[in-house]
Design an enzyme around this catalytic site. Structure first.
Site, PDB file in Angstrom:
ATOM      1  N   SER A 237       0.810  -1.215   0.000  1.00 41.21           N
ATOM      2  CA  SER A 237       0.000   0.000   0.000  1.00 41.21           C
ATOM      3  C   SER A 237       0.845   1.267   0.000  1.00 41.21           C
ATOM      4  O   SER A 237       0.433   2.294  -0.546  1.00 41.21           O
ATOM      5  CB  SER A 237      -0.934   0.002   1.206  1.00 41.21           C
ATOM      6  OG  SER A 237      -0.193  -0.036   2.413  1.00 41.21           O
ATOM      7  N   VAL A 241       8.665  -2.669  -4.575  1.00 38.04           N
ATOM      8  CA  VAL A 241      10.084  -3.008  -4.472  1.00 38.04           C
ATOM      9  C   VAL A 241      10.598  -3.578  -5.789  1.00 38.04           C
ATOM     10  O   VAL A 241       9.942  -4.422  -6.417  1.00 38.04           O
ATOM     11  CB  VAL A 241      10.316  -4.028  -3.332  1.00 38.04           C
ATOM     12  CG1 VAL A 241      11.785  -4.450  -3.284  1.00 38.04           C
ATOM     13  CG2 VAL A 241       9.873  -3.438  -1.993  1.00 38.04           C
ATOM     14  N   ASP A 386       7.352  -3.569  14.259  1.00 34.88           N
ATOM     15  CA  ASP A 386       6.497  -4.166  13.226  1.00 34.88           C
ATOM     16  C   ASP A 386       6.889  -5.620  12.978  1.00 34.88           C
ATOM     17  O   ASP A 386       7.174  -6.020  11.853  1.00 34.88           O
ATOM     18  CB  ASP A 386       6.607  -3.360  11.922  1.00 34.88           C
ATOM     19  CG  ASP A 386       5.594  -3.809  10.875  1.00 34.88           C
ATOM     20  OD1 ASP A 386       4.536  -4.343  11.268  1.00 34.88           O
ATOM     21  OD2 ASP A 386       5.856  -3.638   9.671  1.00 34.88           O
TER      22      ASP A 386
END
Length: 605
Positions: A237, A241, A386
């Site tokens: 989102s 890459v 994360d």
């Protein structure tokens, strides 16, 4: 119910809180806290009881879902977007006025000033949100009037996920952030939100290369990269890459390019939801249970950090340096000279997801992961915020790779020492001090009268850690005690600790697949022992004395042997990645260590 479950999970499974051990003199035995329980326990006892407790908790569907969510067992880590997924963004022209620009860090008042000058953009976004969510809202209303409310979270889950993804990065990230907050959402909602896939269709590579050139100040990607894939290898989102090779030095790298209009869309969504939160703040029933604005401000600050790839690069450089103490851990090299706010360049590392690996050493790498995260949490104070299964890889030569450092959180010295001290209090069942730990670590606001809460804490912990196994626990009585704590006191899970639970939970979830007897207590204790035995800070000196003397002046030989054997295991895990270094029948590896102590672990050599 979710607050009860949050408290249960936090109290039983987390080496949480902070202590008052700082006031204990190292020259005299620690003072017995009034109201403390009479019997302490060994680490082995605690491990056994918590394993039984875990098995019993999983017999309850709601608690089982809660544990799955906190372990990240349901995270959707697909490499490609779901079929039919589209994502809206808000296209806005940038102002030429230097005083009329979007802030690059989270500043709510500046956002309000900026978007009040742009009513058309605000109206466009509101219509987008209403359009995308209208079918879901109508379905929920229809279910409500038809009386079909019992399984509404299950039947509407897929539709909810598609709606959230279509609304863009802010709603996707907010949903994922809330999926680890048992004090905010129900267990079922947590599980469903974890299935949000952050993968969306890629944007035009020509536009991506144009962004790359603008950000790096070059005329062509070939000025920096001798090779770069024509299309992205992954798209999410926030960005996508590409695999490339640096012209300077020939290193293989991953190049992440941010999606156009992400900053504008995220900023507008933050502004709109915060304005809604300000309205909800005025409703007594909502404000008493949840401060939406406070939650959003904490989330918004972190989200803006993730949007700035320069911050992510700096985080990667710092964490790579700090994790050099763990030779079996790989942190990809970052390239600041080829990084800007919207382009990030880092080393390309080959590996398979740890959660999907069938290698024999997965268990050992999980144990190493526990040491890695505890080193961040309790030593360096710079914690990966994360963690999920997709961010942990196993290299072909059996090393642990940790990826993606866009979100980090700082742990204060007070919090670091407090969590270690609280473990000593828990082992010795000093519930009066554990009450202070909850206050010091922000589970309960400062100034709260703790005297009435100590009896309830005593019943909860004694039930959770009682001898005779988890089957001896009366869960109805335990739930009543938890209700007393969570509803009579302003109990909450601090944002930093939600991330701690998630990190440890994810590692536990990976480990349990291959080793159902895995116990996080056994894997965490070696690091705790190392800190207690080697740290010369006054607070940890006091905590060590408390650990081996307890509330009296009698030296506990077995507990000291436990600490030393755990330290030996820490060295084995840290230096060799040897996660099988447990004592079995008096032997650890090839060394006879005798029968003293009870630190035996959960894996056989």
């Amino acid at each position: 119910a979710s607050l009860q479950a949050a408290a249960a999970r936090t109290l039983r499974a987390s080496p949480a809180p902070r202590a008052r051990a700082a006031v204990m003199s190292t020259k005299s035995p620690p003072r017995v806290a009034e109201g403390a329980a009479a019997r302490s326990m060994s680490v082995g006892d605690m491990s056994t009881e918590l394993q039984g407790m875990r098995a019993r908790m999983e017999e309850n569907e709601e608690t089982r879902l809660m544990m799955q969510a906190l372990r990240g067992s349901n995270i959707n880590d697909n490499l490609k977007a779901d079929d039919g997924v589209q994502m809206d963004v808000v296209r806005m022209r940038r102002s030429k006025d230097a005083d009329d620009q979007l802030p690059l860090t989270y500043k709510p008042e500046q956002l309000k000033s900026y978007f009040r000058k742009r009513p058309i953009a605000v109206l466009t976004r509101v219509l987008q949100i209403l359009s995308r969510s209208s079918n879901l809202a109508l379905g929920v209303v229809a279910d409500w009037f038809a009386g079909n409310t019992e399984d509404i979270e299950v039947r509407r889950a897929a539709e909810l996920r598609r709606t959230i993804i279509s609304l863009g990065p802010f709603f996707i990230k907010l949903g994922q952030a809330l999926s680890i907050r048992p004090d905010v959402l129900s267990p079922r909602a947590m599980v469903e939100l974890q299935q949000l896939c952050d993968k969306v269709p890629s944007f035009d590579s020509g536009l991506a290369m144009q962004t790359l050139c603008e950000e790096l100040g070059v005329s062509s990607p070939a000025d920096v990269f001798s090779e770069i894939t024509p299309e992205p290898v992954a798209a999410a989102s926030l960005g996508q890459v590409y695999k490339a090779k640096l012209r300077e030095g020939g290193d293989e790298v991953a190049v992440k390019v941010q999606r156009p209009y992400v900053l504008e869309t995220v900023s507008l969504d933050l502004y709109l939801v915060r304005e809604l939160g300000m309205i909800l703040r005025k409703l007594p029933g909502v404000a008493k249970r949840l401060d939406v604005v406070e939650l959003l401000d904490e989330f918004g600050g972190r989200f803006y950090q993730e949007l700035d790839y320069v911050v992510e690069c700096a985080n990667g450089v710092r964490i790579r340096e700090e994790m050099r103490v763990l030779p079996k851990v790989v942190i990809p090299k970052n390239y600041p000279q080829f990084t800007s706010r919207r382009v990030h360049t880092a080393e390309w590392v080959e590996g398979e997801k740890l959660s999907q690996s069938t290698a024999d050493d997965v268990g050992a790498l999980v144990n190493l992961g526990v040491i890695t995260y505890l080193t961040q949490l309790l030593e360096t104070g710079f914690f990966h915020a994360d963690p999920h299964p997709g961010n942990m890889l196993r290299t072909p030569d059996g090393k642990l790779v940790i990826l993606d450092f866009g979100l980090m959180t700082e742990i204060t010295d007070d919090q670091k020492y407090g969590m270690i001290e609280a473990i000593a209090h828990l082992i010795h069942r000093d519930y009066a001090l554990i009450g202070h730990d909850f206050v010091s670590l922000d589970f309960i606001p400062k100034g709260t009268d703790l005297e009435p809460i100590v009896p309830a804490l005593s019943r909860v912990f004694d039930a959770a850690l009682a001898g005779g196994g988890a089957k001896s626990i009366n869960f109805q009585e335990l739930a009543a005690d938890l209700a007393e704590i969570t509803f009579e006191y302003p109990f909450r899970i601090p944002p930093y600790f939600a991330l701690v639970i998630r990190a440890i939970g994810v590692l536990e979830g990976i480990a349990l697949v291959g080793n159902p007897q895995f116990a996080i207590v056994d894997e965490a204790y070696p690091y705790i022992s190392r800190r207690l035995l080697t740290d010369e800070s006054p607070r940890l000196r006091a905590a060590l004395r408390y650990m081996v003397y307890g509330k009296g002046d009698s030296f506990d030989v077995d507990r000291m042997i436990d600490l030393l054997q755990a330290l030996e295991k820490f060295a084995a895990v840290k230096d060799r990645g040897d996660g099988s270094a447990f004592k079995v029948d008096g032997v650890r590896g090839d060394t006879k260590v005798g029968a003293g102590g009870n630190f035996v672990g959960t894996r056989h050599v």
